[in-house]
Design a protein around this motif. Sequence first.
Motif, PDB file in Angstrom:
ATOM      1  N   ASP A   1       0.864  -1.184   0.000  1.00 38.78           N
ATOM      2  CA  ASP A   1       0.000   0.000   0.000  1.00 38.78           C
ATOM      3  C   ASP A   1       0.896   1.229   0.000  1.00 38.78           C
ATOM      4  OD1 ASP A   1       0.432   1.202   2.654  1.00 38.78           O
ATOM      5  OD2 ASP A   1      -0.797  -0.418   3.472  1.00 38.78           O
ATOM      6  N   ASN A   2       0.347   2.332  -0.429  1.00 37.33           N
ATOM      7  CA  ASN A   2       1.139   3.567  -0.500  1.00 37.33           C
ATOM      8  C   ASN A   2       0.609   4.636   0.451  1.00 37.33           C
ATOM      9  OD1 ASN A   2      -1.136   4.097  -1.987  1.00 37.33           O
ATOM     10  ND2 ASN A   2      -0.078   5.265  -3.571  1.00 37.33           N
ATOM     11  N   VAL A   3      -0.002   4.220   1.559  1.00 36.58           N
ATOM     12  CA  VAL A   3      -0.557   5.165   2.533  1.00 36.58           C
ATOM     13  C   VAL A   3       0.543   6.073   3.086  1.00 36.58           C
ATOM     14  CG1 VAL A   3      -1.736   5.402   4.762  1.00 36.58           C
ATOM     15  CG2 VAL A   3      -2.456   3.629   3.126  1.00 36.58           C
ATOM     16  N   ILE A   4       1.609   5.490   3.624  1.00 36.61           N
ATOM     17  CA  ILE A   4       2.693   6.272   4.227  1.00 36.61           C
ATOM     18  C   ILE A   4       3.377   7.153   3.175  1.00 36.61           C
ATOM     19  CG2 ILE A   4       4.911   6.126   5.464  1.00 36.61           C
ATOM     20  CD1 ILE A   4       2.459   5.279   7.140  1.00 36.61           C
ATOM     21  N   GLN A   5       3.569   6.601   1.993  1.00 34.15           N
ATOM     22  CA  GLN A   5       4.184   7.391   0.919  1.00 34.15           C
ATOM     23  C   GLN A   5       3.324   8.612   0.587  1.00 34.15           C
ATOM     24  OE1 GLN A   5       3.958   6.161  -3.188  1.00 34.15           O
ATOM     25  NE2 GLN A   5       6.180   6.499  -3.416  1.00 34.15           N
ATOM     26  N   THR A   6       2.034   8.415   0.509  1.00 29.09           N
ATOM     27  CA  THR A   6       1.130   9.519   0.182  1.00 29.09           C
ATOM     28  C   THR A   6       1.102  10.555   1.293  1.00 29.09           C
ATOM     29  OG1 THR A   6      -0.251   8.055  -1.160  1.00 29.09           O
ATOM     30  CG2 THR A   6      -1.261  10.094  -0.396  1.00 29.09           C
ATOM     31  N   LEU A   7       0.948  10.102   2.531  1.00 29.82           N
ATOM     32  CA  LEU A   7       0.859  11.030   3.659  1.00 29.82           C
ATOM     33  C   LEU A   7       2.158  11.796   3.891  1.00 29.82           C
ATOM     34  CD1 LEU A   7      -1.148   8.800   6.159  1.00 29.82           C
ATOM     35  CD2 LEU A   7      -2.007  10.696   4.750  1.00 29.82           C
ATOM     36  N   SER A   8       3.278  11.237   3.434  1.00 32.46           N
ATOM     37  CA  SER A   8       4.578  11.896   3.631  1.00 32.46           C
ATOM     38  C   SER A   8       5.013  12.695   2.398  1.00 32.46           C
ATOM     39  CB  SER A   8       5.650  10.853   3.959  1.00 32.46           C
ATOM     40  OG  SER A   8       5.920  10.051   2.818  1.00 32.46           O
ATOM     41  N   SER A   9       4.100  12.916   1.459  1.00 31.80           N
ATOM     42  CA  SER A   9       4.423  13.619   0.210  1.00 31.80           C
ATOM     43  C   SER A   9       5.571  12.938  -0.527  1.00 31.80           C
ATOM     44  CB  SER A   9       4.770  15.089   0.477  1.00 31.80           C
ATOM     45  OG  SER A   9       3.678  15.771   1.045  1.00 31.80           O
ATOM     46  N   GLY A  10       5.634  11.608  -0.404  1.00 24.03           N
ATOM     47  CA  GLY A  10       6.637  10.845  -1.127  1.00 24.03           C
ATOM     48  C   GLY A  10       7.975  10.707  -0.436  1.00 24.03           C
ATOM     49  N   ARG A  11       8.130  11.236   0.778  1.00 25.10           N
ATOM     50  CA  ARG A  11       9.408  11.119   1.492  1.00 25.10           C
ATOM     51  C   ARG A  11       9.687   9.688   1.922  1.00 25.10           C
ATOM     52  NH1 ARG A  11       7.189  15.311   4.523  1.00 25.10           N
ATOM     53  NH2 ARG A  11       7.193  13.886   6.277  1.00 25.10           N
ATOM     54  N   PHE A  12       8.624   8.923   2.187  1.00 20.57           N
ATOM     55  CA  PHE A  12       8.784   7.530   2.609  1.00 20.57           C
ATOM     56  C   PHE A  12       8.353   6.614   1.470  1.00 20.57           C
ATOM     57  CE2 PHE A  12       7.947   9.842   6.616  1.00 20.57           C
ATOM     58  CZ  PHE A  12       9.185   9.639   7.210  1.00 20.57           C
ATOM     59  N   PRO A  13       8.947   5.422   1.409  1.00 27.17           N
ATOM     60  CA  PRO A  13       8.654   4.525   0.277  1.00 27.17           C
ATOM     61  C   PRO A  13       7.301   3.825   0.423  1.00 27.17           C
ATOM     62  CG  PRO A  13      10.159   3.456   1.790  1.00 27.17           C
ATOM     63  CD  PRO A  13       9.964   4.874   2.308  1.00 27.17           C
ATOM     64  N   ILE A  14       6.883   3.214  -0.664  1.00 29.24           N
ATOM     65  CA  ILE A  14       5.711   2.343  -0.652  1.00 29.24           C
ATOM     66  C   ILE A  14       5.996   1.191   0.305  1.00 29.24           C
ATOM     67  CG2 ILE A  14       4.412   0.684  -2.060  1.00 29.24           C
ATOM     68  CD1 ILE A  14       4.831   2.581  -4.438  1.00 29.24           C
ATOM     69  N   ASP A  15       4.998   0.829   1.105  1.00 30.82           N
ATOM     70  CA  ASP A  15       5.140  -0.247   2.082  1.00 30.82           C
ATOM     71  C   ASP A  15       4.753  -1.572   1.419  1.00 30.82           C
ATOM     72  OD1 ASP A  15       5.527  -1.608   4.443  1.00 30.82           O
ATOM     73  OD2 ASP A  15       3.675  -0.897   5.383  1.00 30.82           O
ATOM     74  N   ARG A  16       5.705  -2.518   1.369  1.00 29.30           N
ATOM     75  CA  ARG A  16       5.475  -3.825   0.755  1.00 29.30           C
ATOM     76  C   ARG A  16       5.675  -4.922   1.796  1.00 29.30           C
ATOM     77  NH1 ARG A  16       7.416  -0.672  -3.428  1.00 29.30           N
ATOM     78  NH2 ARG A  16       6.399  -1.013  -5.418  1.00 29.30           N
ATOM     79  N   ASN A  17       4.795  -5.934   1.736  1.00 28.43           N
ATOM     80  CA  ASN A  17       4.869  -7.044   2.660  1.00 28.43           C
ATOM     81  C   ASN A  17       4.205  -8.254   2.000  1.00 28.43           C
ATOM     82  OD1 ASN A  17       5.270  -8.514   4.969  1.00 28.43           O
ATOM     83  ND2 ASN A  17       4.128  -7.137   6.315  1.00 28.43           N
ATOM     84  N   PRO A  18       4.873  -9.408   1.938  1.00 30.22           N
ATOM     85  CA  PRO A  18       4.315 -10.569   1.234  1.00 30.22           C
ATOM     86  C   PRO A  18       2.978 -11.024   1.809  1.00 30.22           C
ATOM     87  CG  PRO A  18       6.570 -11.009   1.954  1.00 30.22           C
ATOM     88  CD  PRO A  18       6.174  -9.697   2.539  1.00 30.22           C
ATOM     89  N   THR A  19       2.134 -11.497   0.928  1.00 31.59           N
ATOM     90  CA  THR A  19       0.823 -12.037   1.285  1.00 31.59           C
ATOM     91  C   THR A  19       0.775 -13.487   0.825  1.00 31.59           C
ATOM     92  OG1 THR A  19      -0.179  -9.856   1.061  1.00 31.59           O
ATOM     93  CG2 THR A  19      -1.669 -11.751   0.943  1.00 31.59           C
ATOM     94  N   THR A  20       0.190 -14.348   1.669  1.00 34.55           N
ATOM     95  CA  THR A  20       0.140 -15.776   1.360  1.00 34.55           C
ATOM     96  C   THR A  20      -1.266 -16.314   1.577  1.00 34.55           C
ATOM     97  OG1 THR A  20       2.429 -16.037   2.102  1.00 34.55           O
ATOM     98  CG2 THR A  20       1.120 -18.036   1.919  1.00 34.55           C
ATOM     99  N   ILE A  21      -1.741 -17.036   0.585  1.00 35.73           N
ATOM    100  CA  ILE A  21      -3.014 -17.749   0.677  1.00 35.73           C
ATOM    101  C   ILE A  21      -2.674 -19.230   0.601  1.00 35.73           C
ATOM    102  CG2 ILE A  21      -5.313 -18.063  -0.353  1.00 35.73           C
ATOM    103  CD1 ILE A  21      -4.666 -15.125   0.521  1.00 35.73           C
ATOM    104  N   GLY A  22      -3.151 -20.013   1.572  1.00 33.82           N
ATOM    105  CA  GLY A  22      -2.829 -21.444   1.623  1.00 33.82           C
ATOM    106  C   GLY A  22      -3.517 -22.251   0.532  1.00 33.82           C
TER     107      GLY A  22
END
Length: 193
Positions: A110-131
């Motif tokens: 998601d890019n919530v932090i990136q958006t709220l920081s005017s792009g100073r912080f990177p896009i937040d990535r985290n793996p998702t797994t479905i069994g």
Amino acid sequence: MNRRESLKDPDDLEFFDRIQKLHLSLDQEFLNQFQRSLPLNEVLIDRWERASRLGFGDQTSIYDSSLVLGNVQVGKSCWIGPFTVLDGSGGLSIGDHCTISAGVHIYSHDNVIQTLSSGRFPIDRNPTTIGRNVYIAPNVVIAKGVNIGDCCVVGVGSFVNKSFDSNKILVGQPAKCIGEVIVTDSSIDFKYF
């Protein structure tokens, strides 16, 4: 005015008529085989061939209208319905024998932090797994970083923003466990809390 009437060039008219004839023929074939009528793009594109090109497992199918981003790994014998989003930009793994119903969105960023920081912080990535053997009903949204265990059912319109172990029935916004899936050699049953 219909689409055909707006065409003036004879070559365009001929092409239009040929496309319509092809669509009617393919649509009828699909109706006969699967009892479904689909948009032109969905009957032109072979869902199993697309899945194979994407490196998904044997006998997996994915609709043409599905969006696939980044590193998405899908096991064998999965059905991925129309208008789905599989976001593997942070890594996404889906096990064998899963159903990803129409309109499901599964995210690994998601890019919530990136958006709220005017792009100073990177896009937040985290793996998702479905069994394996997971049924995800229509219009479910699964947030980044979520892990769903084997043999789970996720109810229509749920928002899954945390991980769940195997054999759970999940519903709601945010999703909560309301029961268990009980699998034996001879039956499958559902126990609700």
